[in-house]
Design a protein around this motif. Structure first.
Motif, short mmCIF file in Angstrom:
data_model
loop_
_atom_site.label_atom_id
_atom_site.label_comp_id
_atom_site.label_asym_id
_atom_site.label_seq_id
_atom_site.Cartn_x
_atom_site.Cartn_y
_atom_site.Cartn_z
N ARG A 1 -3.27 -1.31 -6.33
CA ARG A 1 -4.29 -2.34 -6.10
C ARG A 1 -3.67 -3.58 -5.44
N SER B 1 -2.91 -6.85 -3.17
CA SER B 1 -3.74 -7.99 -2.78
C SER B 1 -3.94 -7.97 -1.27
N ARG B 2 -4.89 -8.75 -0.82
CA ARG B 2 -5.16 -8.83 0.61
C ARG B 2 -3.97 -9.43 1.36
N THR C 1 -0.89 -8.97 0.61
CA THR C 1 0.10 -7.89 0.74
C THR C 1 -0.27 -6.97 1.90
N ILE C 2 -1.53 -6.65 2.02
CA ILE C 2 -1.99 -5.79 3.12
C ILE C 2 -1.77 -6.50 4.46
N ASP C 3 -2.07 -7.78 4.50
CA ASP C 3 -1.85 -8.54 5.74
C ASP C 3 -0.37 -8.59 6.09
N SER D 1 -8.07 2.53 -5.53
CA SER D 1 -8.92 1.38 -5.23
C SER D 1 -9.16 1.29 -3.73
N THR D 2 -10.13 0.46 -3.37
CA THR D 2 -10.39 0.21 -1.96
C THR D 2 -9.18 -0.40 -1.28
N GLU D 3 -8.47 -1.29 -2.02
CA GLU D 3 -7.27 -1.92 -1.47
C GLU D 3 -6.18 -0.89 -1.18
N ASP D 4 -6.03 0.10 -2.08
CA ASP D 4 -5.04 1.16 -1.85
C ASP D 4 -5.37 1.93 -0.58
N ASP E 1 -7.15 0.92 1.97
CA ASP E 1 -6.96 0.06 3.14
C ASP E 1 -5.49 -0.02 3.52
N MET E 2 -4.62 -0.14 2.52
CA MET E 2 -3.20 -0.23 2.79
C MET E 2 -2.67 1.07 3.40
#
Length: 514
Positions: A133, A135-136, A138-140, A169-172, A174-175
């Motif tokens: 999960r 954070s945004r 981290t993805i950025d 999760s959606t974050e996973d 996306d990453m």
């Protein structure tokens, strides 16, 4: 203050953009810094004045720092050196210290370093992808690193701390999507054999055209679902499997087994079938790296005609049976044997392995192995076909005068290793330096059908020199057919008898041209 100050650009801008002072400015700054330091010794008129002087000294000393004069290409090479070292040996080496610091940390030293790191694409090619999960931000950050890596091959380490059965999760997702966009650039990936992770990787199937190294870990205990994500990777050559114990599976996902040339098996508790499983499928594997634990059950007997090189790593802890895996192997085509940090030396195991396999060994390396002189002589007598010998950081009593005499072609009628062409010795040993020189003199001339040694790399510590030894050492400079590459200067050589280390390197001119 009356101290010298640079004008346009200001000191702040010069420090920020690494704009160096001219020669005249440098001299003026040095004089001014000395004056400022002398002023600090005097009682300051105010606290503010003392603070200003300290700030002046810090800023202008930084402007004169030698590292600021390094060209960008040299600075970039320093940043990249640990990365190149790690990628050259992916087996069981520890991650280098500079790679523990992220490129952002290197870039945080100063604005100039930040510009250099941002423009050095390989620094951003080694990425750890933590799927928990994120954070945004981290993805950025991952997206920025991928952009700065440009078209450099990627080294990815996928990590997940979630328990089996937890949903993604959606974050996973996306990453993972950010990384999958660049799957054509994946050169090495490391991941846990988790069904959900493999499912997320499925879009990369048939796109892994540059993947050449794969590390699989068996930490998870869930049932592995079939996946073909790695089945079509035309450049895949290296496979490492680690931490697969009896509670995990032996079965691995489908791989292009016929392509594999190098296999590493590390830290696999109670799963002796794994190595047999890998070698039975990888029929063209020619290099095998092992680190086995003492509490593992006996291996099924392994017979391989393709393996030519074995590197056996000892464990840093207590592992009295780390070499006994060789009791269950027959490798008739073995030409290269390397034992590294095997703390519990077992000569009978090596003797039985050599007798059973009947190989013609050409390269032997012993690194940090507690072998003694008599055992070393017996071992060398067992592998008389060796042409390349590496002895590094052994016990002080491993290489004695008796061992040197046994290798000396002028003393022994039947010397050990008559076909020796390359010799590397490093460490502190009990043999006299005169014996070392006698060995080198005998091996640097060919006689009685014994070839001449072409490459020598000798590093000895705590060696005492006599005047005669120094004269003989100097004679190697003019030896026909050899180029003297490196030696300490004359003054340092004269003090070697007080504990300095002479370093002697020879390489035949023909080898240098190659």
């Amino acid at each position: 203050m009356e101290f010298f100050e640079v004008q346009s650009p200001s000191i702040r801008d010069r420090l920020r953009y690494n704009q160096l002072p001219s020669d005249s400015e440098r001299l003026a700054i040095q004089v001014s810094i000395h004056s400022a330091q002398a002023r600090l010794i005097e009682p300051p008129s105010s606290t503010v004045e003392a603070a200003e002087i300290k700030t002046y000294i810090a800023q202008y000393s930084s402007l004169l720092a030698p590292i600021r004069r390094l060209p960008v290409d040299i600075l970039r090479a320093i940043f990249l050196q640990p990365l190149a070292h790690e990628r050259s040996d992916r087996k069981f080496a520890q991650r280098s210290i500079i790679l523990q610091y992220k490129p952002n940390t290197l870039g945080g030293v100063c604005f100039h370093w930040r510009c250099v790191t941002c423009e050095t694409a390989p620094l951003w090619s080694h990425l750890i992808v933590v799927l928990n999960r994120p954070s945004r931000s981290t993805i950025d950050g991952l997206r920025i690193a991928l952009r700065r890596s440009r078209n450099v091959p990627l080294d990815l380490d996928f990590r997940s701390v979630r328990l089996s059965g937890m949903l993604w999760s959606t974050e996973d997702s996306d990453m993972m999507q950010e990384v999958l966009i660049h799957s054509e650039r994946w050169a090495h990936i490391s991941l846990i054999l988790d069904s959900r992770l493999l499912q997320q990787l499925s879009p990369a199937q048939n796109r892994l055209q540059n993947l050449h190294a794969l590390t699989l870990s068996g930490d998870t205990v869930d049932d592995l679902l079939p996946t073909l994500v790695f089945s079509n990777a035309p450049k895949l050559r290296l496979l490492k499997v680690t931490r697969m114990n009896r509670y995990n599976r032996t079965e691995l996902p489908p791989l292009p087994w016929h392509q594999l040339t190098e296999v590493c098996v590390d830290n696999n508790h109670d799963n002796p079938e794994l190595l047999h499983h890998v070698l039975s499928r990888g029929e063209d594997v020619h290099e095998l790296s092992l680190r086995l634990f003492s509490d593992s059950p006996p291996l099924p007997h392994i017979v391989s005609s393709s393996v030519q090189k074995i590197v056996m790593y000892g464990h840093l802890g207590i592992n009295k049976h780390e070499m006994e895996g060789l009791n269950h192997m027959t490798i008739p085509g073995l030409t290269d044997l390397r034992l590294v940090h095997c703390r519990f030396w077992n000569l009978p195991v090596i003797q039985a392995f050599a007798q059973r396999s009947s190989f013609n060994l050409q390269t032997l390396m012993l690194h940090s192995v507690p072998i003694r002189a008599r055992e070393l002589s017996l071992l060398l007598g067992l592998v008389q076909t060796v042409e390349i010998l590496h002895l590094q950081d052994l016990l002080p009593n491993a290489i004695t005068n008796e061992v040197m005499d046994a290798l000396n072609t002028n003393i022994s009628p039947t010397p050990l290793l008559p076909g020796l062409t390359a010799l590397t010795v490093s460490g502190t040993y009990l043999s006299d330096f005169g014996k070392v020189l006698a060995l080198l003199e005998s091996r640097l001339t060919s006689s009685n059908h014994i070839p001449r040694v072409a490459v020598l790399d000798i590093t000895l510590f705590n060696v005492g020199f006599s005047a005669q030894s120094l004269q003989r050492l100097h004679s190697f400079r003019v030896m026909q057919g050899f180029r003297f590459l490196s030696v300490d200067d004359a003054r340092r050589s004269m003090t070697m008898q007080f504990g300095f280390a002479p370093r002697i390197r020879w390489v035949q001119e023909l080898d240098l041209q190659d």
